[in-house]
Design an enzyme around this catalytic site. Structure first.
Site: not given
Ligand code: BV8
Ligand code: ZN
Length: 240
Positions: A27, A38, A122, A130, A133, A151, A190
Site C-alpha cells: 500500500a 493500512f 490480494h 457473487c 455462486c 441466485c 510493512s
Molecule cells: C491466508 C485485500 C490461508 C482486501 C488484504 C495470526 C498470525 C499470523 C497470520 C495470521 C493469523 N491469523 C490469520 C492469519 C493469516 C492472515 C494474516 O496474515 N493476518 C495478519 C494481519 C496477522 N492472512 C490471511 O488471512 C491471508 N490468507 O493466510 O489464507 C489461511 C486461511 C485460513 C487460516 C490461516 C491461513 C489473506 C491475506 C490477504 C488479506 N487481504 N487485502 C483489502 O484490500 O481490503 S491484506 C491488506 O494488507 C492489503 O492488501 C495490504 O496490501 C496488505 C498488507 O499491507 P501493506 O500493503 O504492507 O500496507 P501497510 O499499511 O501495512 O504498510 C505500508 C508500508 O508502506 C508502511 O511500512 C509505510 O511506512 C510504508 N509507506 C507508506 N507510504 C509510503 C511508504 N513507503 C514508501 N513510500 C511511501 N510513500
Molecule cells: Zn449468485
C-alpha cells in the site's frame, strides 16, 4: 551538482547488472497517489478493525458495514491515478530491466501505468462476483447493493479477504519469479500479512527494501533505502 545518495547509485547498478528482477509492492506504493495505506498513522486499519470489514464473516454478518467500507474505497480510488513512480516501473519493464511485478494492492495501478506482467496476490477491487455462486457481477450492481441475478446471493469485490487463500495462479507465478530472481525490490509494505510476508525470504537474489519507515522487519534486506517510493524510483531512473 546534487549529491546523489550512494544507495540510489548502488540500486541503479544492481538493476543494470541483474538478469531477472522482481518488484513486490504494498500500500505504500499508492499513498503518493492519494490512497491511504493500512497500518501507518493515517492508514485504514487505524480507525477500522480489519476483521470487522475484510472477512467473509463480516460480509455475511454485517453486509451494511462491509458494503460501506468497500464502496468508500472504490469511490476514493476513482479520484486517483498512478504517480510517476509507477511510470518508472512500466518503463523498466519495457526496457527489459524489470521482469515481474507482484503486488498486495487491489487498485490495479500497475496495469493502469502499463506494466503487463503483474501478479495481484490480494485480488482486485475493480471486478466483482457473487459470494454464493461466484457469478461475475458489474461494479454498478455492487455499488447499488443489488443481489446476484441468478441466485440472489450477496455481491463482493474480487479482493482476497482475511482467512481466504490467495489466487493460486498469481501466487505460483510470483513465487516462481522470486525464486528465479537475482534481484528482488520490495516497495512500501510493512510485511505484516501472511503469506506474502514470507516472499522476500524465498529468493537467493539480492534483496532491496524501499520504505518510508524502516524497522527491524527490514533488517534482513541486503540494501535498505528509507524514503518515498515515488522519489526513490524517479531518482534511480535517472541513473539507468
Ligand atoms: C491466508 C485485500 C490461508 C482486501 C488484504 C495470526 C498470525 C499470523 C497470520 C495470521 C493469523 N491469523 C490469520 C492469519 C493469516 C492472515 C494474516 O496474515 N493476518 C495478519 C494481519 C496477522 N492472512 C490471511 O488471512 C491471508 N490468507 O493466510 O489464507 C489461511 C486461511 C485460513 C487460516 C490461516 C491461513 C489473506 C491475506 C490477504 C488479506 N487481504 N487485502 C483489502 O484490500 O481490503 S491484506 C491488506 O494488507 C492489503 O492488501 C495490504 O496490501 C496488505 C498488507 O499491507 P501493506 O500493503 O504492507 O500496507 P501497510 O499499511 O501495512 O504498510 C505500508 C508500508 O508502506 C508502511 O511500512 C509505510 O511506512 C510504508 N509507506 C507508506 N507510504 C509510503 C511508504 N513507503 C514508501 N513510500 C511511501 N510513500
Ligand atoms: Zn449468485
Amino acid at each position: 551538482m546534487m549529491k546523489i545518495d550512494k544507495k540510489i547509485v548502488q540500486l541503479a547498478k544492481l538493476i543494470k547488472t541483474s538478469t531477472h528482477t522482481v518488484v513486490l509492492t504494498g500500500a505504500g506504493m499508492s499513498t503518493e497517489s492519494g490512497i491511504p495505506d493500512f497500518r501507518s498513522r493515517s492508514g485504514w486499519w487505524k480507525n477500522i478493525d480489519p476483521l470487522t470489514v475484510a472477512t467473509v464473516e463480516a460480509l455475511q454478518s454485517n453486509y451494511e458495514l462491509f458494503h460501506q467500507f468497500y464502496s468508500a474505497r472504490i469511490e476514493a480510488l476513482a479520484k486517483c491515478k498512478p504517480h510517476e513512480g509507477y511510470q518508472m516501473l512500466a518503463n523498466w519493464e519495457q526496457n527489459g530491466l524489470l521482469h515481474r511485478v507482484a503486488t498486495q494492492n487491489v487498485d490495479g495501478f500497475h496495469h493502469q501505468a502499463g506494466n503487463r506482467h503483474v501478479d495481484e496476490l490480494h485480488g482486485s477491487i475493480l471486478t466483482y462476483r457473487c459470494q454464493q455462486c461466484e457469478k461475475e457481477a458489474s461494479k454498478q450492481a455492487f455499488i447499488d447493493k443489488k443481489h446476484c441475478s441468478s441466485c440472489d446471493g450477496k455481491l463482493r469485490p474480487n479482493v482476497v479477504l482475511f482467512g481466504e487463500t490467495l489466487p493460486e495462479e498469481a501466487w505460483n507465478n510470483a513465487l516462481y519469479h522470486i525464486q528465479k530472481a537475482d534481484l528482488v525490490i520490495v516497495i512500501g509494505t510493512s510485511l505484516q500479512v501472511y503469506p506474502v510476508s514470507q516472499l522476500p525470504t524465498m529468493t537467493n537474489g539480492t534483496t532491496v527494501c524501499i520504505n518510508k519507515e524502516v524497522g527491524v522487519e527490514q533488517s534482513f534486506f541486503d540494501l535498505v533505502i528509507e524514503g518515498s517510493a515515488k522519489e526513490t524510483l524517479v531518482n534511480v531512473n535517472q541513473l539507468l
